[in-house]
Write a protein that holds these residues in place. Structure first.
Motif, PDB file in Angstrom:
ATOM      1  N   ALA A 114       0.818  -1.214   0.000  1.00  0.00           N
ATOM      2  CA  ALA A 114       0.000   0.000   0.000  1.00  0.00           C
ATOM      3  C   ALA A 114       0.850   1.262   0.000  1.00  0.00           C
ATOM      4  O   ALA A 114       0.397   2.328  -0.433  1.00  0.00           O
ATOM      5  N   GLN A 115       2.100   1.151   0.459  1.00  0.00           N
ATOM      6  CA  GLN A 115       2.992   2.308   0.524  1.00  0.00           C
ATOM      7  C   GLN A 115       4.091   2.264  -0.532  1.00  0.00           C
ATOM      8  O   GLN A 115       4.995   3.096  -0.518  1.00  0.00           O
ATOM      9  N   LEU A 116       4.004   1.301  -1.438  1.00  0.00           N
ATOM     10  CA  LEU A 116       5.034   1.142  -2.469  1.00  0.00           C
ATOM     11  C   LEU A 116       4.394   1.251  -3.852  1.00  0.00           C
ATOM     12  O   LEU A 116       4.166   0.258  -4.534  1.00  0.00           O
ATOM     13  N   ALA A 117       4.079   2.486  -4.245  1.00  0.00           N
ATOM     14  CA  ALA A 117       3.536   2.780  -5.578  1.00  0.00           C
ATOM     15  C   ALA A 117       2.259   2.005  -5.870  1.00  0.00           C
ATOM     16  O   ALA A 117       2.063   1.496  -6.970  1.00  0.00           O
ATOM     17  N   GLU A 118       1.375   1.935  -4.884  1.00  0.00           N
ATOM     18  CA  GLU A 118       0.090   1.261  -5.078  1.00  0.00           C
ATOM     19  C   GLU A 118      -0.713   1.901  -6.206  1.00  0.00           C
ATOM     20  O   GLU A 118      -1.439   1.226  -6.941  1.00  0.00           O
ATOM     21  N   ASP A 119      -0.573   3.229  -6.371  1.00  0.00           N
ATOM     22  CA  ASP A 119      -1.320   3.947  -7.406  1.00  0.00           C
ATOM     23  C   ASP A 119      -0.635   3.909  -8.765  1.00  0.00           C
ATOM     24  O   ASP A 119      -1.104   4.527  -9.724  1.00  0.00           O
ATOM     25  N   GLY A 120       0.485   3.194  -8.864  1.00  0.00           N
ATOM     26  CA  GLY A 120       1.198   3.106 -10.128  1.00  0.00           C
ATOM     27  C   GLY A 120       2.184   4.228 -10.367  1.00  0.00           C
ATOM     28  O   GLY A 120       2.881   4.238 -11.386  1.00  0.00           O
ATOM     29  N   LEU A 121       2.260   5.173  -9.440  1.00  0.00           N
ATOM     30  CA  LEU A 121       3.193   6.294  -9.568  1.00  0.00           C
ATOM     31  C   LEU A 121       4.435   5.994  -8.728  1.00  0.00           C
ATOM     32  O   LEU A 121       4.401   6.059  -7.498  1.00  0.00           O
ATOM     33  N   ILE A 122       5.514   5.658  -9.393  1.00  0.00           N
ATOM     34  CA  ILE A 122       6.748   5.284  -8.709  1.00  0.00           C
ATOM     35  C   ILE A 122       7.484   6.541  -8.263  1.00  0.00           C
ATOM     36  O   ILE A 122       7.756   7.434  -9.066  1.00  0.00           O
ATOM     37  N   GLN A 123       7.810   6.607  -6.985  1.00  0.00           N
ATOM     38  CA  GLN A 123       8.460   7.779  -6.411  1.00  0.00           C
ATOM     39  C   GLN A 123       9.984   7.673  -6.527  1.00  0.00           C
ATOM     40  O   GLN A 123      10.532   6.646  -6.940  1.00  0.00           O
ATOM     41  N   ASP A 124      10.658   8.746  -6.129  1.00  0.00           N
ATOM     42  CA  ASP A 124      12.119   8.794  -6.232  1.00  0.00           C
ATOM     43  C   ASP A 124      12.818   8.055  -5.098  1.00  0.00           C
ATOM     44  O   ASP A 124      13.951   7.588  -5.268  1.00  0.00           O
ATOM     45  N   GLU A 125      12.169   7.961  -3.936  1.00  0.00           N
ATOM     46  CA  GLU A 125      12.823   7.369  -2.773  1.00  0.00           C
ATOM     47  C   GLU A 125      11.859   6.472  -2.008  1.00  0.00           C
ATOM     48  O   GLU A 125      10.659   6.757  -1.922  1.00  0.00           O
ATOM     49  N   TYR A 126      12.419   5.397  -1.457  1.00  0.00           N
ATOM     50  CA  TYR A 126      11.655   4.485  -0.613  1.00  0.00           C
ATOM     51  C   TYR A 126      12.540   4.014   0.531  1.00  0.00           C
ATOM     52  O   TYR A 126      13.780   4.021   0.426  1.00  0.00           O
ATOM     53  N   GLY A 127      11.899   3.597   1.614  1.00  0.00           N
ATOM     54  CA  GLY A 127      12.626   3.057   2.750  1.00  0.00           C
ATOM     55  C   GLY A 127      11.863   1.900   3.366  1.00  0.00           C
ATOM     56  O   GLY A 127      10.634   1.949   3.479  1.00  0.00           O
TER      57      GLY A 127
END
Length: 312
Positions: free
Chosen positions: A216-229
Motif C-alpha cells: 500500500a505504501q510502495l507505488a500502489e497507485d502506479g506512480l513510482i516515487q524517487d525514494e523508498y525506505g
C-alpha cells in the motif's frame, strides 16, 4: 529475455525486442535466444554469458513502438562466478513470514490445497556472484567489465494470472552484505506475503523474519516515487534500507505475448542503516487486465510469430 545495459559516458542500451521479452529458443544444448547465450560451466559455480547482436540505444522505452530506433552492434563476453551460497526459497525461507501472511487469510480447505499446489509446482533459488569480461560497442571500442550481481533461477509452473502485484528489492552493499526483499499479493493464497534473505559479509545466510514493507505504501497507485525506505530483520539483526531510484533508468518489460503484466526495473542507489552505500534495483510488477497483444510480434529476426517462444 531481459537485456539492458548502462555504461557511464556511453549511454543506455536495450534489446530491440523490448518492451516485449519473448524470443525464439535457438538451441537444445544451452540457453540461446536473441543473440544472447548462457551456458553453465559448473553447476551453481560458473557460467559463461555471451552476446553478439544489435541493441537499441536509449533512452529506455516505456511502451511498445513500431519504430526500431538507433540499433548498434554490440558484443560482450562474461564469466560469472558465485561468491555466496545458494538461497533456496523452498527450504531456506524463514517460516514466520509465511505464517504471518497465512494468518491474515480466511482459512478454508481450498486455500490450503492451493498453497500446497503452488509449493509443489514452482521452485526458485538465488546466489550472488561476479561477472568479469569485456564489451565492445561499435565506434566506442572495448571496455573491461567487473560486475557484482545475482543469478536467479526460477523453474516449474508459475501461474502469472495468480499474481496481482509485487515489489522486489535487490541490493548489494559495500561491506559485502547482499539482500533480497519481496512483498507480493497473490489473491488466491496470500494477499500480503513477505519473503527474502540476507547474505552477511562472512558468508552466512538468513531468511527475513519480519518487515514493515507494505504494498500500500510502495507505488500502489502506479506512480513510482524517487525514494523508498523499508526495515526488516534477519539472522537476529535489524536492517534499515533506503533506496534512491534513478528515474531516468527505469526500463519497462511486458510479461509474455499478451503483455498482461508490466515490470518496471528501477536502478537504485541504496544505504544500509544510514551508513553503508549499496547498489541494485527495485522491481515493480503490475498485472494489466486490459492489456492487448504486441502488434505484429516477431520472435527474433527469423522467427514466425505463430511459433512457440521461451522467456528467460
Amino acid at each position: 529475455m531481459w537485456l539492458f545495459l548502462r555504461l557511464d559516458g556511453i549511454g543506455e542500451f536495450e534489446h530491440p525486442q523490448h518492451p516485449n521479452m519473448m524470443v525464439r529458443d535457438e538451441s537444445k544444448e544451452i540457453w540461446s535466444g536473441g543473440g544472447l547465450t548462457m551456458e553453465y560451466l559448473e553447476p551453481q559455480m560458473c557460467w559463461k554469458i555471451n552476446f553478439d547482436g544489435l541493441l537499441r540505444k536509449g533512452p529506455y522505452r516505456q511502451q511498445w513502438s513500431e519504430e526500431e530506433g538507433e540499433l548498434v552492434p554490440v558484443k560482450f563476453s562474461l564469466h560469472w562466478e558465485n561468491s555466496t551460497d545458494v538461497f533456496n526459497f523452498n527450504v531456506d525461507n524463514n517460516p514466520s513470514t509465511f505464517a504471518r501472511a497465512l494468518a491474515q487469510e480466511p482459512w478454508t480447505i481450498e486455500l490450503f490445497q492451493r498453497v500446497k499446489k503452488q509449493r509443489e509446482q514452482h521452485f526458485r533459488h538465488e546466489q550472488w556472484g561476479r561477472s568479469v569480461g569485456e564489451i565492445e560497442i561499435e565506434n566506442c571500442g572495448k571496455t573491461e567489465l567487473s560486475l557484482k550481481g545475482i543469478r536467479s533461477h526460477s523453474y516449474g509452473v508459475r501461474n502469472w494470472a495468480e499474481i496481482y502485484r509485487y515489489v522486489m528489492i535487490l541490493a548489494h552493499f559495500e561491506d559485502g552484505t547482499a539482500a533480497h526483499l519481496t512483498v507480493i499479493n497473490m489473491p488466491a493464497t496470500t494477499t500480503h506475503l513477505t519473503v527474502g534473505y540476507v547474505f552477511f559479509p562472512d558468508g552466512r545466510k538468513a531468511g527475513i523474519e519480519w518487515s514493515n514493507a507494505s504494498l500500500a505504501q510502495l507505488a500502489e497507485d502506479g506512480l513510482i516515487q524517487d525514494e523508498y525506505g523499508v526495515s526488516f530483520t534477519a539472522g537476529g539483526k535489524s536492517f534499515d534500507v533506503s533506496a534512491a531510484l534513478d528515474k531516468q533508468n527505469c526500463p519497462v518489460v511486458y510479461n509474455g505475448l499478451t503483455g498482461s503484466g508490466v515490470f518496471h526495473e528501477c536502478i537504485a542507489d541504496f544505504q544500509l542503516n544510514g551508513l553503508t552505500p549499496g547498489w541494485g534495483l527495485v522491481e515493480f510488477y503490475y498485472r494489466d487486465e486490459a492489456a492487448q497483444p504486441v502488434p505484429n510480434l516477431q520472435l527474433g529476426s527469423k522467427a514466425d510469430p505463430a511459433t512457440a517462444a521461451s522467456p528467460l
